[in-house]
Design an enzyme around this catalytic site. Structure first.
Site, mmCIF file in Angstrom:
data_model
loop_
_atom_site.group_PDB
_atom_site.id
_atom_site.type_symbol
_atom_site.label_atom_id
_atom_site.label_comp_id
_atom_site.label_asym_id
_atom_site.label_seq_id
_atom_site.Cartn_x
_atom_site.Cartn_y
_atom_site.Cartn_z
ATOM 1 N N GLU A 82 0.709 -1.319 -0.135
ATOM 2 C CA GLU A 82 -0.334 -0.321 0.199
ATOM 3 C C GLU A 82 0.764 1.621 0.086
ATOM 4 O O GLU A 82 0.510 2.359 0.467
ATOM 5 C CB GLU A 82 -1.078 0.277 1.291
ATOM 6 C CG GLU A 82 -0.047 -0.129 2.622
ATOM 7 C CD GLU A 82 -1.029 -0.271 3.557
ATOM 8 O OE1 GLU A 82 -2.009 0.524 3.707
ATOM 9 O OE2 GLU A 82 -1.252 -0.866 3.934
ATOM 10 N N CYS A 114 -3.622 -3.401 4.721
ATOM 11 C CA CYS A 114 -2.174 -5.169 5.138
ATOM 12 C C CYS A 114 -2.397 -5.777 4.801
ATOM 13 O O CYS A 114 -2.079 -7.382 4.331
ATOM 14 C CB CYS A 114 -2.023 -4.675 6.682
ATOM 15 S SG CYS A 114 -2.512 -3.357 7.363
ATOM 16 N N HIS A 236 -2.184 -10.479 12.430
ATOM 17 C CA HIS A 236 -1.611 -9.233 11.718
ATOM 18 C C HIS A 236 -0.729 -8.664 13.052
ATOM 19 O O HIS A 236 -2.002 -7.993 14.097
ATOM 20 C CB HIS A 236 -2.025 -8.835 11.473
ATOM 21 C CG HIS A 236 -1.937 -7.483 10.875
ATOM 22 N ND1 HIS A 236 -1.596 -6.598 9.769
ATOM 23 C CD2 HIS A 236 -2.876 -5.944 10.813
ATOM 24 C CE1 HIS A 236 -1.343 -5.677 9.447
ATOM 25 N NE2 HIS A 236 -2.266 -5.108 10.583
HETATM 26 P P1 HMG Z 1 -3.147 4.818 21.899
HETATM 27 O O1 HMG Z 1 -3.752 6.515 22.000
HETATM 28 O O2 HMG Z 1 -1.348 5.026 22.516
HETATM 29 O O3 HMG Z 1 -4.233 4.196 22.801
HETATM 30 O O4 HMG Z 1 -3.119 4.362 20.663
HETATM 31 P P2 HMG Z 1 -4.155 3.957 24.696
HETATM 32 O O5 HMG Z 1 -3.988 5.312 25.058
HETATM 33 O O6 HMG Z 1 -5.605 3.307 25.059
HETATM 34 O O7 HMG Z 1 -2.756 3.209 25.020
HETATM 35 C C1 HMG Z 1 -2.181 2.611 24.458
HETATM 36 C C2 HMG Z 1 -2.398 0.944 25.450
HETATM 37 O O8 HMG Z 1 -1.014 1.162 25.963
HETATM 38 C C3 HMG Z 1 -3.160 0.754 26.812
HETATM 39 O O9 HMG Z 1 -3.093 -0.164 26.499
HETATM 40 C C4 HMG Z 1 -2.955 1.654 27.568
HETATM 41 O O10 HMG Z 1 -3.322 1.218 29.084
HETATM 42 C C5 HMG Z 1 -1.225 1.504 27.946
HETATM 43 P P3 HMG Z 1 -4.720 -1.176 26.682
HETATM 44 O O11 HMG Z 1 -6.026 -0.245 27.303
HETATM 45 O O12 HMG Z 1 -5.072 -1.496 25.004
HETATM 46 O O13 HMG Z 1 -4.109 -2.789 27.160
HETATM 47 N N1 HMG Z 1 -0.096 2.444 28.963
HETATM 48 C C6 HMG Z 1 0.058 1.960 28.893
HETATM 49 N N2 HMG Z 1 0.975 0.307 29.368
HETATM 50 C C7 HMG Z 1 1.913 0.570 30.177
HETATM 51 N N3 HMG Z 1 2.503 1.782 31.166
HETATM 52 C C8 HMG Z 1 1.812 3.382 30.444
HETATM 53 C C9 HMG Z 1 1.354 3.114 29.663
HETATM 54 N N4 HMG Z 1 0.253 3.949 29.129
HETATM 55 C C10 HMG Z 1 -0.868 3.998 28.508
HETATM 56 N N5 HMG Z 1 2.943 4.059 31.066
HETATM 57 C C11 HMG Z 1 -3.593 3.080 19.292
HETATM 58 C C12 HMG Z 1 -3.404 3.456 20.578
HETATM 59 C C13 HMG Z 1 -3.394 2.135 18.828
HETATM 60 C C14 HMG Z 1 -4.486 3.432 18.569
HETATM 61 C C15 HMG Z 1 -2.672 3.438 18.866
HETATM 62 O O14 HMG Z 1 -1.297 3.870 18.606
HETATM 63 C C16 HMG Z 1 -2.972 3.934 16.748
HETATM 64 O O15 HMG Z 1 -4.146 4.516 16.469
HETATM 65 N N6 HMG Z 1 -2.158 3.396 15.527
HETATM 66 C C17 HMG Z 1 -2.250 3.275 14.282
HETATM 67 C C18 HMG Z 1 -3.517 2.432 13.895
HETATM 68 C C19 HMG Z 1 -3.500 0.409 14.936
HETATM 69 O O16 HMG Z 1 -2.555 0.399 14.919
HETATM 70 N N7 HMG Z 1 -4.585 0.034 14.329
HETATM 71 C C20 HMG Z 1 -4.985 -1.268 14.722
HETATM 72 C C21 HMG Z 1 -6.120 -1.683 13.875
HETATM 73 S S1 HMG Z 1 -6.228 -1.515 12.023
HETATM 74 C C22 HMG Z 1 -4.849 -3.105 11.464
HETATM 75 O O17 HMG Z 1 -4.142 -3.468 12.076
HETATM 76 C C23 HMG Z 1 -4.644 -1.972 9.884
HETATM 77 C C24 HMG Z 1 -3.300 -1.144 10.316
HETATM 78 O O18 HMG Z 1 -2.045 -2.063 10.106
HETATM 79 C C25 HMG Z 1 -3.221 -1.017 8.167
HETATM 80 C C26 HMG Z 1 -3.156 -1.460 7.340
HETATM 81 O O19 HMG Z 1 -4.655 -2.432 7.105
HETATM 82 O O20 HMG Z 1 -3.121 -0.970 6.429
HETATM 83 C C27 HMG Z 1 -3.212 -0.617 11.084
#
Ligand code: HMG
Length: 394
Positions: A82, A114, A236
């Site tokens: 992509e 992906c 994935h």
């Molecule tokens: P974020 O704002 O960092 O989320 O975004 P968060 O605040 O929920 O924190 C993430 C995790 O860290 C949470 O754990 C927190 O508790 C933890 P969870 O509740 O999920 O178990 N956390 C901590 N842990 C330890 N110590 C700390 C601490 N602070 C927080 N101090 C998000 C996370 C994945 C949404 C962001 O990184 C993002 O937007 N990423 C890009 C999109 C993505 O990866 N989506 C995944 C599904 S879609 C997919 O897989 C397709 C893709 O590959 C593209 C394609 O198909 O082409 C993306």
């Protein structure tokens, strides 16, 4: 007559020679480093230098497979990405030239976020059933880019996986069953005029999990298999914690107890090692995970059934499976992959941001790129809107 097995005969992984330790990013963003290490499950992101793109990464992954195998037998080349470099010409054709592949070859580029490498894999397996004396080369390569300072930034990455598919494969014979799910959703996308993806992050993780359950239900109905019929799972990997969430969700849907840390480590752990070091490699990510599992597992996986879940935003999902073949270890490139990951140049924060901000020239003039560390191929320059690739003496 017993149908001949079809599947993955060889796997080769490549990633850029530069990496940013996520502790360095955490410091720059004033974030607790544990958020990235434990919350997302990521240690490093691979950073492609300006003279590296999906063509150079894909060609670098594929070269060892072409050199060790029967080049003349390759009659299908599918390039899954992509992060394409041209709207018309398939990256597969740049690869075809760089790898000196036979002219009697069907070569095309495929896209569905992906997921596209899985579509390529399944199409190639069906094709192999009709052409058992041929081999197919599937190359998945991507550069995951989000805006600086966005929540997606720590999940960026880059890399490529090349797979040779053949009848009676040495690594993984695919089962015929596959559970599919497609839906028109806007969880992650990249309009043609943007170089960074747009994403509704939390929503995308929910859609991923819903797709998994739909795919599993269809797969289960077709195959009659349950969770206990699998020895390992590869998911994935947009970030490695996603696999742990996914497996927990699947177990709950099957009425099984929530997997404890030890169970998760056994069922999905070995498949996460490489992705922790590279970040998301989009189309290559699932197959990078499979490579990591086969390369690094201490257990003898011969005869093990592996469940694989492929997800591409937008969205398409597929749950499928395969059985590891008796002599799989002789076909692995584990030592080369270990050296590749260990021998990377660590970037300072500012070097990462400087590379990130560089834009590909679009004026049609003659541009030469500074030479960075790459694999056996690099993007030497652009002239008259044409990309110029060259072989590098290593
Ligand atoms: P974020 O704002 O960092 O989320 O975004 P968060 O605040 O929920 O924190 C993430 C995790 O860290 C949470 O754990 C927190 O508790 C933890 P969870 O509740 O999920 O178990 N956390 C901590 N842990 C330890 N110590 C700390 C601490 N602070 C927080 N101090 C998000 C996370 C994945 C949404 C962001 O990184 C993002 O937007 N990423 C890009 C999109 C993505 O990866 N989506 C995944 C599904 S879609 C997919 O897989 C397709 C893709 O590959 C593209 C394609 O198909 O082409 C993306």
């Amino acid at each position: 007559m017993h149908a001949r097995s079809v599947g993955i005969d060889a796997l080769s992984f490549y990633c850029p020679r530069y990496a940013l330790d996520l502790k360095v990013l955490a410091e720059a963003r004033s974030v607790d480093p544990q958020k990235y290490a434990a919350g997302l499950g990521q240690d490093c992101m691979a950073v492609p230098p300006p003279d590296e793109d999906v063509v150079t990464m894909g060609a670098s992954a594929a070269l060892p497979l072409v050199q060790e195998g029967d080049r003349d037998a390759i009659a299908l080349l599918l390039f899954a990405t992509e992060s394409g470099v041209d709207q018309s010409k398939a990256a597969a054709l740049h690869l075809h030239g760089l790898l000196d592949l036979p002219h009697g070859c069907r070569a095309v580029e495929m896209k569905q976020a992906c997921y596209s490498a899985t579509a390529a894999l399944q199409l190639a397996c069906a094709w192999l059933a009709l052409h058992p004396d041929r081999t197919a080369l599937i190359v998945a390569a991507d550069i995951a880019r989000y805006e600086l300072r966005s929540p997606g930034e720590p999940t960026q990455g880059a890399g490529a996986v090349a797979m040779r598919l053949a009848v009676e494969p040495r690594l993984l014979a695919l089962d015929p069953e596959a559970g599919l799910f497609a839906d028109d959703v806007m969880d992650f996308w990249r309009p043609n005029y943007r170089s960074e993806a747009l994403v509704d992050g939390q929503y995308s993780t929910r859609v991923y999990l819903q797709s998994l359950l739909h795919c599993w239900a269809q797969y289960r109905e077709q195959s009659g298999r349950g969770l206990a019929d699998f020895d390992r799972f590869c998911y994935h990997l947009p970030f490695t914690r996603m696999a742990e969430k996914a497996h927990g969700r699947l177990a709950r849907a099957c009425g099984a107890p929530a997997p404890d840390a030890e169970t998760l480590a056994r069922l999905v752990g070995d498949g996460l090692r490489y992705n922790r070091q590279t970040g998301n490699t989009y189309a290559a990510s699932l197959y990078e995970g499979l490579t990591s599992l086969l390369d690094t597992s201490d257990a003898d996986l011969a005869g093990c059934r592996i469940g694989l879940f492929s997800y591409g935003s937008g969205c398409t999902g597929e749950f499928f499976s395969g059985v590891v073949q008796p002599d799989y270890r002789v076909a692995l490139r584990a030592e080369a992959h270990r050296r590749l990951l260990e021998d990377r140049t660590a970037l300072e924060y500012q070097q990462y941001e400087d590379i990130f901000q560089l834009a590909v020239p679009t004026d049609g003039g003659e541009h030469a790129f500074a030479q960075y560390r790459t694999g056996p191929f690099r993007l030497a320059g652009i002239g008259q809107h044409k990309r110029i690739y060259e072989r590098v003496d290593e």
